[in-house]
Design an enzyme around this catalytic site. Structure first.
Site, PDB file in Angstrom:
ATOM      1  N   ASP A   1     -33.646  26.212  -3.416  1.00  0.00           N
ATOM      2  CA  ASP A   1     -34.125  25.155  -2.507  1.00  0.00           C
ATOM      3  C   ASP A   1     -33.462  23.660  -2.739  1.00  0.00           C
ATOM      4  O   ASP A   1     -33.373  23.193  -4.075  1.00  0.00           O
ATOM      5  CB  ASP A   1     -35.657  25.098  -2.637  1.00  0.00           C
ATOM      6  CG  ASP A   1     -36.317  24.234  -1.473  1.00  0.00           C
ATOM      7  OD1 ASP A   1     -35.356  24.157  -0.220  1.00  0.00           O
ATOM      8  OD2 ASP A   1     -37.424  23.958  -1.489  1.00  0.00           O
TER       9      ASP A   1
ATOM     10  N   LEU B   1     -24.530  42.173 -14.954  1.00  0.00           N
ATOM     11  CA  LEU B   1     -25.404  41.584 -14.073  1.00  0.00           C
ATOM     12  C   LEU B   1     -25.769  42.329 -12.787  1.00  0.00           C
ATOM     13  O   LEU B   1     -24.370  42.468 -12.283  1.00  0.00           O
ATOM     14  CB  LEU B   1     -25.238  40.156 -14.030  1.00  0.00           C
ATOM     15  CG  LEU B   1     -26.032  39.494 -13.089  1.00  0.00           C
ATOM     16  CD1 LEU B   1     -27.760  39.221 -13.544  1.00  0.00           C
ATOM     17  CD2 LEU B   1     -25.525  37.961 -12.721  1.00  0.00           C
TER      18      LEU B   1
ATOM     19  N   HIS C   1     -25.184  23.036   1.561  1.00  0.00           N
ATOM     20  CA  HIS C   1     -25.181  24.354   1.314  1.00  0.00           C
ATOM     21  C   HIS C   1     -23.937  24.895   0.692  1.00  0.00           C
ATOM     22  O   HIS C   1     -23.908  25.734  -0.121  1.00  0.00           O
ATOM     23  CB  HIS C   1     -25.442  25.132   2.804  1.00  0.00           C
ATOM     24  CG  HIS C   1     -26.723  24.900   3.194  1.00  0.00           C
ATOM     25  ND1 HIS C   1     -28.031  25.217   2.571  1.00  0.00           N
ATOM     26  CD2 HIS C   1     -27.168  24.486   4.559  1.00  0.00           C
ATOM     27  CE1 HIS C   1     -29.069  24.961   3.505  1.00  0.00           C
ATOM     28  NE2 HIS C   1     -28.617  24.364   4.661  1.00  0.00           N
TER      29      HIS C   1
END
Ligand code: FPP
Length: 227
Positions: free
Chosen positions: A2, A113, A19
Site C-alpha cells: 500500500d 522462495l 504503481h
C-alpha cells in the site's frame, strides 16, 4: 503493497507512476526474502474491490501486470523463485491470464522462495469459494474441509503480515489464514520499501512471543512465511 498512489501524488505524478515504482519495490522484496531465507511470500497486487478504481488506473495496472510478468518472470525463476497466483482469474484480461498460466506452468526445481501473487483476490471470496467446494466435494462444511479448499490450502499459514502505507487494517486479504499471523504495520509507502525495511520487520517479528492460545515459544525468522 500500500502507498503507491500517495507516493506518486506527493510528487505530482500520476498514480500509475507509483504503481510502476511499486513493481520495482516488489523485485527488491523478493531479493530480500531470498537473502533472508523466507520460504513463502504472498503479495496483494489487485483486490476484488480494486475494480472500483477509475478505469484509467485499472487499465494502467493491468498493463503493468502484463509488462512486469512478461519481463521479470524468467529472472525470478533464475533466482529460484516459483510463481503462483490466487484469486479469480476470469475477469482479468486474456493477456494477463496467459502470462499467469505460463509462469505457473514453468517448473522451478526446489524453489528457494515460493511467490504467491493475489490478483483479483478477496479473502471473503476465497472463503465462499472454499465453502462451496467443501459442500460439493466433501458433503460437509467443517473447519478442516473448508481449509482444504482455500486458495493456499497446501502451504503453511503466514507467520508475518506486513502492511505498508500507514494504514492499520487487513482490507480483505487472507482473512482465514491470518488467524494467528503476527501483524506488522509500517508507515513506509510501498515504493520506498527496501530490503532494510524487510529486515526491520523480520527483526520485530523475531521479538514476538507466539502462543497460538497455548504455551509460550520464541518466534524465529528462518523459513519465515510472509504475506
Ligand atoms: C495499493 O496502493 C497498490 C496496488 C493496488 C497495486 C499494487 C501492484 C503492484 C505493486 C505491481 C506488482 C506487479 C506484479 C506483476 C505483481 P494504493 O494505490 O492503494 O496506494 P494509496 O493508498 O497511496 O492510494
Amino acid at each position: 503493497m500500500d502507498g503507491n498512489g500517495r507516493w506518486a501524488t506527493r510528487r505530482l505524478l500520476p498514480r500509475s507512476a507509483g504503481h510502476k515504482l511499486g513493481a520495482d519495490a516488489l523485485q527488491r522484496l523478493v531479493r530480500g526474502c531470498v537473502q533472508q531465507g523466507v520460504a513463502y511470500l504472498t503479495v496483494f497486487a489487485f483486490s476484488s474491490e480494486n475494480w472500483n478504481r477509475p478505469a484509467e488506473e485499472v487499465s494502467a495496472l493491468m498493463e503493468l501486470f502484463v509488462q512486469t510478468l512478461g519481463k521479470e518472470t524468467p529472472g525470478l525463476m533464475a533466482q529460484g523463485v516459483s510463481l503462483r497466483f490466487l484469486g479469480d482469474p476470469a475477469p482479468l484480461p486474456a493477456q494477463v491470464q496467459q502470462l499467469m498460466r505460463q509462469a505457473e506452468s514453468t517448473p522451478v526445481s526446489e524453489p528457494r522462495l515460493r511467490l504467491n501473487v493475489a490478483l483479483n483476490y478477496g479473502g471473503r471470496w476465497d472463503i465462499v469459494q472454499a465453502a462451496r467446494a467443501a459442500q460439493a466435494q466433501d458433503g460437509e462444511i467443517s473447519e478442516q474441509s473448508l481449509a482444504r479448499h482455500l486458495c493456499l490450502a497446501d502451504i503453511p499459514e503466514p507467520d508475518l503480515l506486513i502492511r505498508t502505507g500507514g494504514e492499520h487494517r487487513i482490507s480483505n486479504f487472507l482473512l482465514w489464514q491470518l488467524a494467528y499471523t503476527e501483524l506488522y504495520f509500517s508507515n513506509v509507502l510501498w515504493p520506498d520499501f527496501t530490503e532494510a525495511s524487510l529486515a526491520d520487520a523480520i527483526a520485530d517479528f523475531a521479538r514476538r512471543e507466539r502462543r497460538f492460545g497455548r504455551v509460550p515459544s520464541k518466534a524465529s525468522s528462518k523459513g519465515l512465511r510472509a504475506a
